[in-house]
Design a protein around this motif. Structure first.
Motif, mmCIF file in Angstrom:
data_model
loop_
_atom_site.group_PDB
_atom_site.id
_atom_site.type_symbol
_atom_site.label_atom_id
_atom_site.label_comp_id
_atom_site.label_asym_id
_atom_site.label_seq_id
_atom_site.Cartn_x
_atom_site.Cartn_y
_atom_site.Cartn_z
ATOM 1 N N SER A 69 -21.276 -30.963 11.063
ATOM 2 C CA SER A 69 -21.448 -31.796 12.244
ATOM 3 C C SER A 69 -22.855 -32.385 12.166
ATOM 4 C CB SER A 69 -21.288 -30.947 13.500
ATOM 5 O OG SER A 69 -21.421 -31.748 14.631
ATOM 6 N N ILE A 70 -22.943 -33.683 12.278
ATOM 7 C CA ILE A 70 -24.227 -34.359 12.168
ATOM 8 C C ILE A 70 -24.575 -34.972 13.514
ATOM 9 C CG2 ILE A 70 -25.516 -36.200 11.025
ATOM 10 C CD1 ILE A 70 -23.683 -35.816 8.615
ATOM 11 N N CYS A 71 -25.793 -34.713 13.965
ATOM 12 C CA CYS A 71 -26.304 -35.302 15.196
ATOM 13 C C CYS A 71 -27.228 -36.446 14.825
ATOM 14 C CB CYS A 71 -27.062 -34.262 16.005
ATOM 15 S SG CYS A 71 -26.013 -32.878 16.480
ATOM 16 N N ILE A 72 -27.203 -37.479 15.649
ATOM 17 C CA ILE A 72 -28.005 -38.670 15.401
ATOM 18 C C ILE A 72 -28.816 -38.953 16.665
ATOM 19 C CG2 ILE A 72 -27.970 -41.119 14.800
ATOM 20 C CD1 ILE A 72 -24.807 -39.262 14.218
ATOM 21 N N THR A 73 -30.118 -39.103 16.496
ATOM 22 C CA THR A 73 -30.990 -39.398 17.623
ATOM 23 C C THR A 73 -32.014 -40.439 17.204
ATOM 24 O OG1 THR A 73 -32.307 -38.362 19.384
ATOM 25 C CG2 THR A 73 -32.690 -37.572 17.143
ATOM 26 N N GLN A 74 -32.622 -41.077 18.176
ATOM 27 C CA GLN A 74 -33.656 -42.064 17.894
ATOM 28 C C GLN A 74 -35.020 -41.458 18.133
ATOM 29 O OE1 GLN A 74 -33.366 -45.795 20.019
ATOM 30 N NE2 GLN A 74 -35.366 -46.479 19.300
ATOM 31 N N LEU A 75 -35.920 -41.667 17.183
ATOM 32 C CA LEU A 75 -37.326 -41.267 17.303
ATOM 33 C C LEU A 75 -38.165 -42.511 17.062
ATOM 34 C CD1 LEU A 75 -37.226 -38.008 15.169
ATOM 35 C CD2 LEU A 75 -37.227 -38.169 17.655
ATOM 36 N N ASN A 76 -38.657 -43.111 18.132
ATOM 37 C CA ASN A 76 -39.405 -44.365 18.048
ATOM 38 C C ASN A 76 -38.591 -45.398 17.287
ATOM 39 O OD1 ASN A 76 -41.591 -43.356 19.542
ATOM 40 N ND2 ASN A 76 -42.352 -42.310 17.728
ATOM 41 N N ASN A 77 -39.076 -45.859 16.140
ATOM 42 C CA ASN A 77 -38.339 -46.871 15.379
ATOM 43 C C ASN A 77 -37.605 -46.271 14.184
ATOM 44 O OD1 ASN A 77 -40.506 -46.282 13.788
ATOM 45 N ND2 ASN A 77 -41.047 -48.398 13.336
ATOM 46 N N ARG A 78 -37.201 -44.999 14.316
ATOM 47 C CA ARG A 78 -36.430 -44.315 13.270
ATOM 48 C C ARG A 78 -35.157 -43.747 13.872
ATOM 49 N NH1 ARG A 78 -41.343 -40.953 12.720
ATOM 50 N NH2 ARG A 78 -39.981 -39.496 13.765
#
Length: 172
Positions: A69-78
């Motif tokens: 299971s892969i989680c995806i989040t935003q960190l600034n411009n990444r």
């Protein structure tokens, strides 16, 4: 690309002010106004075929991909892809040596231990956002993370977070 008329461009100066080049005969890109995670969601809906894929209450995504299971989040411009690989692992010199050895490799995926869990993470640039780069990163991430989860479980007697997968899964 169906035809050259679908080409668009994005341009800006050092202070992120938009520049216009009408002489190019191309339309400016409209993506600038769409939030990064909305573009990520669109890519994941398209490549997974999960039309009702949605953000969780924190604004992140989670996708079952192969055996992990892969989680995806935003960190600034990444964009950060991360996954718990093995649970119930104590911090030992053997664990830290193994993680240091794996992290010393030439790939951009990093592995950490935190509170009895080994995690994999990969940061993908979000500016400029290139959907094909995200798809490639997801394929690389899932393959490497799944393989390391199996190795760590065998070497460290932890409990894998993954499930056995069938034939390899790739995003197109």
């Amino acid at each position: 690309m169906p035809h050259p008329g679908t080409l668009t461009y994005e341009s800006f100066d050092s202070e992120r002010g938009q520049l216009a080049f009408e002489d190019l005969g191309l339309k400016p890109s409209a993506c600038r106004d769409i939030p990064l995670m909305d573009r990520v969601l669109s890519v994941f809906r398209e490549v997974t075929g999960i039309e009702d894929l949605a953000f969780d209450k924190d604004g992140d995504l989670a996708v079952r991909y192969g055996a992990i299971s892969i989680c995806i989040t935003q960190l600034n411009n990444r964009i950060r892809l991360f996954s718990g690989l093995v649970i119930g692992v104590e911090e030992t010199p053997a664990l830290l040596r193994k993680l240091n050895q794996v992290n010393h490799g030439a790939h951009s995926i990093r592995f950490i231990w935190h509170e009895d869990v080994v995690y994999a993470m990969l940061d993908v640039p979000g500016d400029p956002f290139v959907p094909a780069h995200l798809v490639t990163a997801m394929n690389q991430f899932s393959e490497v993370a799944e393989g390391l989860a199996i190795v760590l479980r065998a070497e460290l007697s932890g409990h894998a977070v993954i499930e056995a997968s069938g034939a390899g899964t790739c995003l197109q």
